[in-house]
Scaffold this motif. Sequence first.
Motif, PDB file in Angstrom:
ATOM      1  N   HIS A  44     -18.718 -26.679  -4.052  1.00  0.00           N
ATOM      2  CA  HIS A  44     -17.728 -27.036  -3.032  1.00  0.00           C
ATOM      3  C   HIS A  44     -16.307 -26.856  -3.563  1.00  0.00           C
ATOM      4  O   HIS A  44     -15.405 -26.412  -2.835  1.00  0.00           O
ATOM      5  N   GLU A  45     -16.094 -27.199  -4.827  1.00  0.00           N
ATOM      6  CA  GLU A  45     -14.774 -27.032  -5.431  1.00  0.00           C
ATOM      7  C   GLU A  45     -14.417 -25.561  -5.548  1.00  0.00           C
ATOM      8  O   GLU A  45     -13.285 -25.161  -5.258  1.00  0.00           O
ATOM      9  N   PHE A  46     -15.384 -24.757  -5.967  1.00  0.00           N
ATOM     10  CA  PHE A  46     -15.129 -23.323  -6.075  1.00  0.00           C
ATOM     11  C   PHE A  46     -14.830 -22.722  -4.714  1.00  0.00           C
ATOM     12  O   PHE A  46     -13.883 -21.942  -4.548  1.00  0.00           O
ATOM     13  N   ALA A  47     -15.621 -23.080  -3.713  1.00  0.00           N
ATOM     14  CA  ALA A  47     -15.394 -22.559  -2.368  1.00  0.00           C
ATOM     15  C   ALA A  47     -14.006 -22.929  -1.868  1.00  0.00           C
ATOM     16  O   ALA A  47     -13.326 -22.116  -1.223  1.00  0.00           O
ATOM     17  N   LEU A  67     -20.798 -17.219  -2.685  1.00  0.00           N
ATOM     18  CA  LEU A  67     -19.803 -18.204  -2.245  1.00  0.00           C
ATOM     19  C   LEU A  67     -18.437 -17.555  -2.056  1.00  0.00           C
ATOM     20  O   LEU A  67     -17.700 -17.896  -1.121  1.00  0.00           O
ATOM     21  N   SER A  68     -18.100 -16.638  -2.936  1.00  0.00           N
ATOM     22  CA  SER A  68     -16.799 -15.966  -2.859  1.00  0.00           C
ATOM     23  C   SER A  68     -16.658 -15.188  -1.565  1.00  0.00           C
ATOM     24  O   SER A  68     -15.666 -15.306  -0.850  1.00  0.00           O
ATOM     25  N   VAL A  69     -17.646 -14.368  -1.278  1.00  0.00           N
ATOM     26  CA  VAL A  69     -17.587 -13.526  -0.085  1.00  0.00           C
ATOM     27  C   VAL A  69     -17.575 -14.388   1.176  1.00  0.00           C
ATOM     28  O   VAL A  69     -16.831 -14.110   2.131  1.00  0.00           O
ATOM     29  N   GLU A  70     -18.357 -15.458   1.178  1.00  0.00           N
ATOM     30  CA  GLU A  70     -18.414 -16.337   2.357  1.00  0.00           C
ATOM     31  C   GLU A  70     -17.075 -17.003   2.635  1.00  0.00           C
ATOM     32  O   GLU A  70     -16.690 -17.182   3.792  1.00  0.00           O
ATOM     33  N   ASN A  71     -16.367 -17.387   1.574  1.00  0.00           N
ATOM     34  CA  ASN A  71     -15.143 -18.172   1.742  1.00  0.00           C
ATOM     35  C   ASN A  71     -13.870 -17.344   1.699  1.00  0.00           C
ATOM     36  O   ASN A  71     -12.802 -17.851   2.055  1.00  0.00           O
ATOM     37  N   ALA A  72     -13.969 -16.093   1.289  1.00  0.00           N
ATOM     38  CA  ALA A  72     -12.789 -15.223   1.267  1.00  0.00           C
ATOM     39  C   ALA A  72     -12.474 -14.655   2.639  1.00  0.00           C
ATOM     40  O   ALA A  72     -11.398 -14.080   2.843  1.00  0.00           O
TER      41      ALA A  72
END
Length: 297
Positions: free
Chosen positions: A21-24, A61-66
């Motif tokens: 969650h923190e990374f996202a 997670l990166s692709v989802e949140n970027a």
Amino acid sequence: MFTGLSAFPLTPMNEQRIMEHEFARLVAHLAEAGVGSIGVLGSTGSYAYLSRDERARVVQLSVENAVSTPVIVGIGALRTRDVLANAERAQQAGASGVLLAPVSYQKLTDDEVFDLYATVCQSLSVPLCVYDNPGTTHFEFSDELHGRIAQLPQVRSIKIPPVNNDIEPAKERVAGLRKLIPADVTIGISGDAVAATGLNAGCDAWYSVIGGLYPRAALAITRAAQAGDVQQAKALSDALEPLWVLYREYGGSLRVAATIAEVTGKVSQPCLPQPLKTLQAGDRKRVEQVLEQLGLE
């Protein structure tokens, strides 16, 4: 994608798991700020300390949140087979590009490094950035080797180490490399303290650690340099000199950036893989004082 500000966030973790969650939240903040790209699983992202499955999850997670911001994924590993596996999973997850450093336990030869990039490029459908980071890989690229690798079909950028902070030598460094690479291959500067000089000297991109925490401050420097306002870019960077001093005194940017993330509540503590540690006691207090002095947002 390989121009402007590429912001590199931390991958917050403890010894049990990645703090997803923190990374996202870090990634989403960068996308909202309007950075040119988001670079995950670089040195700031502690890629060398993660398993293949953990790295794949970070990419997801990166692709989802970027959202629509391009994501550039570090794929470096000790063995070529693992680099290829990382590249495949990054592409499957929707990475826009990959970042590759020649990681090795044994010192590599120029031909071994060239063959690594040639092999990886054969399997890629996305562009690649060459990650020249002798401080961690202990491999030093010559400009001639950069020129050879830059001819490979998927290579679109070179992330070079910090340049001389004096503008004329920096211009010579960038111009010398530019002569040896195709026109469609960009040059990006790393080393936050000299990024303004690198951009003013002709670099196309800034691959930024501080941009992963304070994208607006990094964007201001980048946009001033892109607009040709050399003095403004330099002045904005000089204003962050107390932060650059911390980088120099504490052995680079990672521990400082991770400490900043902890003390500002962006991540929980601890956020680095053991045996790495963030700054503590008086050193931590000093980071807090610099942040208060700079008033970064």
